[in-house]
Design an enzyme around this catalytic site. Sequence first.
Site, mmCIF file in Angstrom:
data_model
loop_
_atom_site.group_PDB
_atom_site.id
_atom_site.type_symbol
_atom_site.label_atom_id
_atom_site.label_comp_id
_atom_site.label_asym_id
_atom_site.label_seq_id
_atom_site.Cartn_x
_atom_site.Cartn_y
_atom_site.Cartn_z
ATOM 1 N N GLY A 144 0.831 -1.217 0.225
ATOM 2 C CA GLY A 144 0.367 -0.286 0.319
ATOM 3 C C GLY A 144 0.880 1.286 -0.297
ATOM 4 O O GLY A 144 2.088 0.855 0.290
ATOM 5 N N MET A 166 1.121 3.805 2.754
ATOM 6 C CA MET A 166 1.371 4.030 3.702
ATOM 7 C C MET A 166 3.219 2.930 3.450
ATOM 8 O O MET A 166 4.072 3.111 4.258
ATOM 9 C CB MET A 166 1.450 3.869 4.895
ATOM 10 C CG MET A 166 0.530 4.692 5.495
ATOM 11 S SD MET A 166 1.914 6.669 5.546
ATOM 12 C CE MET A 166 3.146 5.695 6.447
ATOM 13 N N SER A 177 -2.986 3.866 17.102
ATOM 14 C CA SER A 177 -2.661 5.293 16.904
ATOM 15 C C SER A 177 -3.157 5.670 15.778
ATOM 16 O O SER A 177 -2.833 5.235 14.619
ATOM 17 C CB SER A 177 -1.553 6.456 17.818
ATOM 18 O OG SER A 177 -2.127 7.273 16.922
ATOM 19 N N MET A 204 -0.179 8.692 13.571
ATOM 20 C CA MET A 204 1.461 8.396 14.027
ATOM 21 C C MET A 204 2.133 10.222 14.441
ATOM 22 O O MET A 204 3.447 10.088 15.030
ATOM 23 C CB MET A 204 2.000 7.553 13.378
ATOM 24 C CG MET A 204 1.617 6.069 13.420
ATOM 25 S SD MET A 204 1.530 5.020 15.431
ATOM 26 C CE MET A 204 0.888 3.573 14.940
ATOM 27 N N HIS A 220 -8.432 14.637 2.952
ATOM 28 C CA HIS A 220 -7.863 13.835 2.398
ATOM 29 C C HIS A 220 -7.446 13.496 1.160
ATOM 30 O O HIS A 220 -7.962 14.249 -0.072
ATOM 31 C CB HIS A 220 -7.638 12.271 3.118
ATOM 32 C CG HIS A 220 -7.014 11.878 4.599
ATOM 33 N ND1 HIS A 220 -8.021 12.550 5.300
ATOM 34 C CD2 HIS A 220 -5.843 11.733 5.764
ATOM 35 C CE1 HIS A 220 -7.136 12.399 6.829
ATOM 36 N NE2 HIS A 220 -5.548 12.233 6.218
ATOM 37 N N LYS A 262 -8.047 7.646 -0.789
ATOM 38 C CA LYS A 262 -8.910 7.255 1.085
ATOM 39 C C LYS A 262 -10.113 6.128 1.149
ATOM 40 O O LYS A 262 -11.070 6.810 0.409
ATOM 41 C CB LYS A 262 -8.658 8.080 2.153
ATOM 42 C CG LYS A 262 -9.020 7.691 3.645
ATOM 43 C CD LYS A 262 -8.198 9.097 4.411
ATOM 44 C CE LYS A 262 -8.421 8.354 6.096
ATOM 45 N NZ LYS A 262 -7.871 8.203 6.087
ATOM 46 N N THR A 277 -8.617 9.925 13.357
ATOM 47 C CA THR A 277 -7.627 11.370 13.627
ATOM 48 C C THR A 277 -9.462 12.287 13.781
ATOM 49 O O THR A 277 -9.169 12.908 14.957
ATOM 50 C CB THR A 277 -6.780 12.356 12.808
ATOM 51 O OG1 THR A 277 -5.776 11.164 12.310
ATOM 52 C CG2 THR A 277 -6.375 13.392 13.098
HETATM 53 N N1 LIG Z 1 -2.034 6.125 11.741
HETATM 54 C C1 LIG Z 1 -2.000 6.847 11.357
HETATM 55 O O1 LIG Z 1 -1.162 7.566 11.418
HETATM 56 C C2 LIG Z 1 -1.610 6.586 9.152
HETATM 57 C C3 LIG Z 1 -2.512 5.895 8.885
HETATM 58 N N2 LIG Z 1 -3.208 5.504 7.656
HETATM 59 C C4 LIG Z 1 -4.337 4.460 7.671
HETATM 60 O O2 LIG Z 1 -3.676 3.473 6.940
HETATM 61 C C5 LIG Z 1 -4.100 2.498 6.165
HETATM 62 C C6 LIG Z 1 -3.356 2.413 5.036
HETATM 63 O O3 LIG Z 1 -3.473 3.582 4.712
HETATM 64 P P1 LIG Z 1 -3.210 3.135 2.884
HETATM 65 O O4 LIG Z 1 -1.388 2.593 2.799
HETATM 66 O O5 LIG Z 1 -2.705 5.035 2.172
HETATM 67 O O6 LIG Z 1 -3.596 2.449 2.000
HETATM 68 P P2 LIG Z 1 -3.601 1.831 0.720
HETATM 69 O O7 LIG Z 1 -4.923 1.745 0.264
HETATM 70 O O8 LIG Z 1 -2.641 2.078 -0.029
HETATM 71 O O9 LIG Z 1 -2.544 0.391 1.416
HETATM 72 C C7 LIG Z 1 -3.787 -0.060 2.310
HETATM 73 C C8 LIG Z 1 -3.861 -1.438 2.244
HETATM 74 O O10 LIG Z 1 -4.566 -2.728 1.958
HETATM 75 C C9 LIG Z 1 -5.240 -3.280 1.209
HETATM 76 N N3 LIG Z 1 -6.604 -3.200 1.361
HETATM 77 C C10 LIG Z 1 -7.362 -2.127 0.601
HETATM 78 N N4 LIG Z 1 -8.458 -2.296 0.496
HETATM 79 C C11 LIG Z 1 -8.238 -3.736 0.878
HETATM 80 C C12 LIG Z 1 -9.920 -4.650 1.320
HETATM 81 N N5 LIG Z 1 -10.428 -4.005 1.378
HETATM 82 N N6 LIG Z 1 -8.976 -5.526 1.540
HETATM 83 C C13 LIG Z 1 -8.218 -6.430 2.236
HETATM 84 N N7 LIG Z 1 -6.725 -5.608 1.443
HETATM 85 C C14 LIG Z 1 -6.814 -4.510 1.275
HETATM 86 C C15 LIG Z 1 -3.846 -2.742 0.015
HETATM 87 O O11 LIG Z 1 -4.353 -3.704 -1.493
HETATM 88 P P3 LIG Z 1 -4.436 -2.749 -3.040
HETATM 89 O O12 LIG Z 1 -3.535 -2.217 -3.056
HETATM 90 O O13 LIG Z 1 -4.818 -4.499 -3.374
HETATM 91 O O14 LIG Z 1 -5.981 -2.490 -2.703
HETATM 92 C C16 LIG Z 1 -3.082 -2.007 0.390
HETATM 93 O O15 LIG Z 1 -2.067 -3.508 0.484
HETATM 94 C C17 LIG Z 1 -5.973 3.143 6.361
HETATM 95 O O16 LIG Z 1 -6.436 2.598 6.817
HETATM 96 C C18 LIG Z 1 -5.125 4.788 6.409
HETATM 97 O O17 LIG Z 1 -6.025 5.433 7.321
HETATM 98 C C19 LIG Z 1 -2.045 6.643 6.972
HETATM 99 C C20 LIG Z 1 -1.693 7.529 7.179
HETATM 100 C C21 LIG Z 1 -1.234 7.365 8.436
HETATM 101 O O1 LIG Z 2 -5.132 7.467 5.100
HETATM 102 C C1 LIG Z 2 -4.102 8.138 5.705
HETATM 103 O O2 LIG Z 2 -4.007 8.363 4.243
HETATM 104 C C2 LIG Z 2 -4.262 8.656 6.441
HETATM 105 N N1 LIG Z 2 -5.307 8.310 7.634
HETATM 106 C C3 LIG Z 2 -4.730 8.435 9.158
HETATM 107 C C4 LIG Z 2 -6.727 9.554 9.347
HETATM 108 O O3 LIG Z 2 -7.198 8.481 8.804
HETATM 109 O O4 LIG Z 2 -6.531 10.188 10.342
HETATM 110 C C5 LIG Z 2 -4.212 9.597 9.237
HETATM 111 C C6 LIG Z 2 -3.779 10.710 8.368
HETATM 112 O O5 LIG Z 2 -4.446 11.626 8.457
HETATM 113 C C7 LIG Z 2 -3.372 10.046 6.858
#
Ligand SMILES: NC(=O)C1=CN([C@@H]2O[C@H](COP(=O)(O)OP(=O)(O)OC[C@H]3O[C@@H](n4cnc5c(N)ncnc54)[C@H](OP(=O)(O)O)[C@@H]3O)[C@@H](O)[C@H]2O)C=CC1
Ligand SMILES: O=C(O)C1=N[C@H](C(=O)O)C[C@H](O)C1
Length: 252
Positions: A11, A13, A110, A113, A143, A147, A154
């Site tokens: 993904g 992140m 969290s 992060m 965002h 997303k 958050t």
């Molecule tokens: N706590 C924090 O500080 C932060 C949290 N996040 C959270 O992290 C998570 C990932 O974000 P991000 O990397 O941008 O998202 P992406 O969609 O780019 O990546 C998510 C991963 O999970 C897989 N995925 C997505 N949907 C499904 C599904 N329905 N079933 C199974 N696998 C799935 C994706 O596969 P595929 O590519 O095949 O869709 C990919 O491998 C989100 O929940 C986001 O809100 C993000 C940034 C900061």
């Molecule tokens: O999906 C994102 O990109 C992010 N998700 C987190 C959230 O749902 O709060 C954190 C950040 O804002 C980025």
Amino acid sequence: MINIIVNGCNGAMGQVLCNEIINNEEMNIIAGVDRNPNKLDNPFSVYQSILNVDDICDVIIDFSNPSHLNDLLEYSQDKKVPLVIATTGYSEEELIKIENSSETVPIFLSSNMSLGVNVLLSMVRKAANILSSSFDIEIIEKHHNKKVDAPSGTALMIANTINDELDNTKDFVYGRYTKKDKRQPKEVGIHAIRGGNIVGEHTVIFAGDDEVVEIKHTANSKKIFAKGSLEAAQYIINQKPGLYTMDNLLNK
Ligand SMILES: NC(=O)C1=CN([C@@H]2O[C@H](COP(=O)(O)OP(=O)(O)OC[C@H]3O[C@@H](n4cnc5c(N)ncnc54)[C@H](OP(=O)(O)O)[C@@H]3O)[C@@H](O)[C@H]2O)C=CC1
Ligand SMILES: O=C(O)C1=N[C@H](C(=O)O)C[C@H](O)C1
């Protein structure tokens, strides 16, 4: 050397996180997990489910999707491996599962992060205390268009922090499309904007008569979340079972 499994490694992140780990001499990716393991060419083995990983690791970092939760908790419980959960969009029921699992393994949870958002939370706590009797509170989050969950984790964490501070006196209102009445003082409005490649913006508005206070955090790069999750990983591997948040890390 800290050996890490990255859940959601393909993904957006996951890739930023893998890059940070690869450039860190004290850390190593023992395996990645993603629903499409062959989507990218990674310099480590990638599995479709964490349950297929045989290697021993020190910690799991998860930036994926709530649909991975059961496998993640099962693996973490069976192998007694600490877990950093950054994924957002969990239901109440799923959050209870996480809390229950933290009785046997350390779990760091969290929705944001970054250091900055956690400073924003303490400023919001103070502003809510002082202003809430006469100011309306609204939260706007923005965002990128990829997303999948709304409102952001958050935004919910900010709203919950306000309610914790105000003895649960606020009702959350998600957008106002279906509302046919004027705003009530006990509402906290939560609004989600999606577009382009906005990394993440959260603004908390305290609107009073003739004055407005806005507390805002802007993420300019996903790296802040990856770096924060690695700090969380370093912290959690030395903890007893329990549920930990950024508050524990920042006030250690
Ligand atoms: N706590 C924090 O500080 C932060 C949290 N996040 C959270 O992290 C998570 C990932 O974000 P991000 O990397 O941008 O998202 P992406 O969609 O780019 O990546 C998510 C991963 O999970 C897989 N995925 C997505 N949907 C499904 C599904 N329905 N079933 C199974 N696998 C799935 C994706 O596969 P595929 O590519 O095949 O869709 C990919 O491998 C989100 O929940 C986001 O809100 C993000 C940034 C900061
Ligand atoms: O999906 C994102 O990109 C992010 N998700 C987190 C959230 O749902 O709060 C954190 C950040 O804002 C980025």
